[in-house]
Design an enzyme around this catalytic site. Sequence first.
Site, PDB file in Angstrom:
ATOM      1  N   GLY A 223     -53.988 -23.174  10.952  1.00  0.00           N
ATOM      2  CA  GLY A 223     -53.286 -22.338   9.491  1.00  0.00           C
ATOM      3  C   GLY A 223     -52.393 -23.515   8.958  1.00  0.00           C
ATOM      4  N   ASN A 224     -50.603 -22.519   8.366  1.00  0.00           N
ATOM      5  CA  ASN A 224     -49.847 -23.278   8.070  1.00  0.00           C
ATOM      6  C   ASN A 224     -48.801 -22.412   8.270  1.00  0.00           C
ATOM      7  OD1 ASN A 224     -49.498 -21.549   5.346  1.00  0.00           O
ATOM      8  ND2 ASN A 224     -51.533 -22.567   4.668  1.00  0.00           N
ATOM      9  N   ARG A 225     -47.237 -23.012   7.718  1.00  0.00           N
ATOM     10  CA  ARG A 225     -46.189 -22.001   7.900  1.00  0.00           C
ATOM     11  C   ARG A 225     -45.715 -20.864   7.205  1.00  0.00           C
ATOM     12  NH1 ARG A 225     -41.821 -26.046   8.878  1.00  0.00           N
ATOM     13  NH2 ARG A 225     -40.700 -24.214   9.535  1.00  0.00           N
ATOM     14  N   SER A 226     -46.576 -20.880   6.356  1.00  0.00           N
ATOM     15  CA  SER A 226     -46.536 -19.139   5.002  1.00  0.00           C
ATOM     16  C   SER A 226     -46.130 -18.284   5.948  1.00  0.00           C
ATOM     17  CB  SER A 226     -47.460 -19.608   4.124  1.00  0.00           C
ATOM     18  OG  SER A 226     -46.998 -18.604   3.548  1.00  0.00           O
ATOM     19  N   ALA A 290     -50.943 -19.389   0.192  1.00  0.00           N
ATOM     20  CA  ALA A 290     -50.354 -21.093   0.534  1.00  0.00           C
ATOM     21  C   ALA A 290     -52.344 -20.899   1.108  1.00  0.00           C
ATOM     22  CB  ALA A 290     -49.456 -21.428   1.802  1.00  0.00           C
TER      23      ALA A 290
END
Length: 420
Positions: A223-226, A290
């Site tokens: 995943g990502n930090r959005s 994102a």
Amino acid sequence: MSRPLADRKIVLGVTGSIAAFKAPSIVTRLVAMGADVVVVMTENATRFVTPLTFETLTGTEVIVDMWSEGKEGVSSPEEALARDDHLQHVHLAEAADLALVAPATANVIGKMAGGIADDFLSTELMAMTCPVIVAPAMNVNMMESDAVGENVEKLKTRGVIVIEPEVGRLASGAVGRGRLADPDQIVEEVKRLLLPSQDLAGRRVVVTAGPTEEPLDPIRHIGNRSSGKMGYAVAERAARRGADVVLVSGRTSLEAPAGVRLVPVVTTEEMKDAVMAELPELDLLVMAAAPADYRPAEVADKKIKKSWDRLTIELVRTDDILMGVKEHRREGQGVVGFAVETEDLIANAKDKLAKKELDLIVANDPTVDGAAFESDTNVATIIGRSGFEESVGKVPKRELADLVLTRTIAELEWGGDGTE
Ligand code: CTP
């Protein structure tokens, strides 16, 4: 009866001026319009009007100085705010849609200008990120003094809205400038700030927000930090401006804004399917999400155990949602993208604008102070298809969301009444 301010949270600060007796009539008007009003009084204000008056009108506890209410062991407002049992007060500054100080004495104006937070109201006002209105009321000589004049100017340059006092007979018997503005005028100003124009009425707006997650096994994902905060702010503002809003969101910890239809998704593919399903009917797509650009080539159906010193995961590209939209969009549909870059911000954003055939792109660098993913503020550059470019300094995400919508409407040459 219409309740145009329903769900709007207003913090009313009442300070120690004889004009405090007019504050209940301001509260009465705001409550009648559906506003949720929380009154914060200074100790001095309670000499002019009792908290009970405001509690009766608002149905909510009035906050004076917390440590004066028998809260032992608390020696400063910061300390009181930090205590768990007062968390609702910390949240007040965050939850408020608007703060109004009426009447505002020379003292509170001086504290706001000078950055002094020595009681609950001044502490709260310093923590506010929402619009703030100040309605001064004081003796004419104080009002005309250099100190007050300079402090008022300082507040105005910081974006505080100052409702000038009236000229008239003052409590001292003297005639001059210093009488609290008429409650009707104060309430008009509140309405002007809280009731945005309905320039997206009749439009269907689809906003994507948050990260997508690509599963690796039943336990893990990429995943990502959005945080989703930017997209949720766009959805909230678009709904406030009259749009029919669908929010396609990856997993976040946020609550969907009032009046917005939430379509929860997890992976980039699910987000793409949701957007494509909405595409035929939408007027504007704002891709603030994102989406993960890669996913594991294979998803293990059992937990991957740690059997190796090194583990290589093969990733394959996910579909670019905006490239798919480009293929299928109709004439007249607006598309806004976001570009998150840590280098060559503007050049990369312009490339994406061209490649994805966007109407507008919002470029930001999350490593810049005030622009982090989890932050409530952002720093961005808005670039339009027509060549328009605007740098926006650190502002609350909600404010940036409004600006993005305003610039999009201009770029698409939409009239304010749903016409082209
Ligand atoms: N986007 C998309 N589909 C993806 C990835 C991104 O539609 N699979 C959208 C984002 O929502 C954003 C815009 O494309 O509005 C730009 O996203 P960004 O991640 O900055 O750029 P990418 O096109 O993915 O390029 P790169 O990661 O190489 O910078």
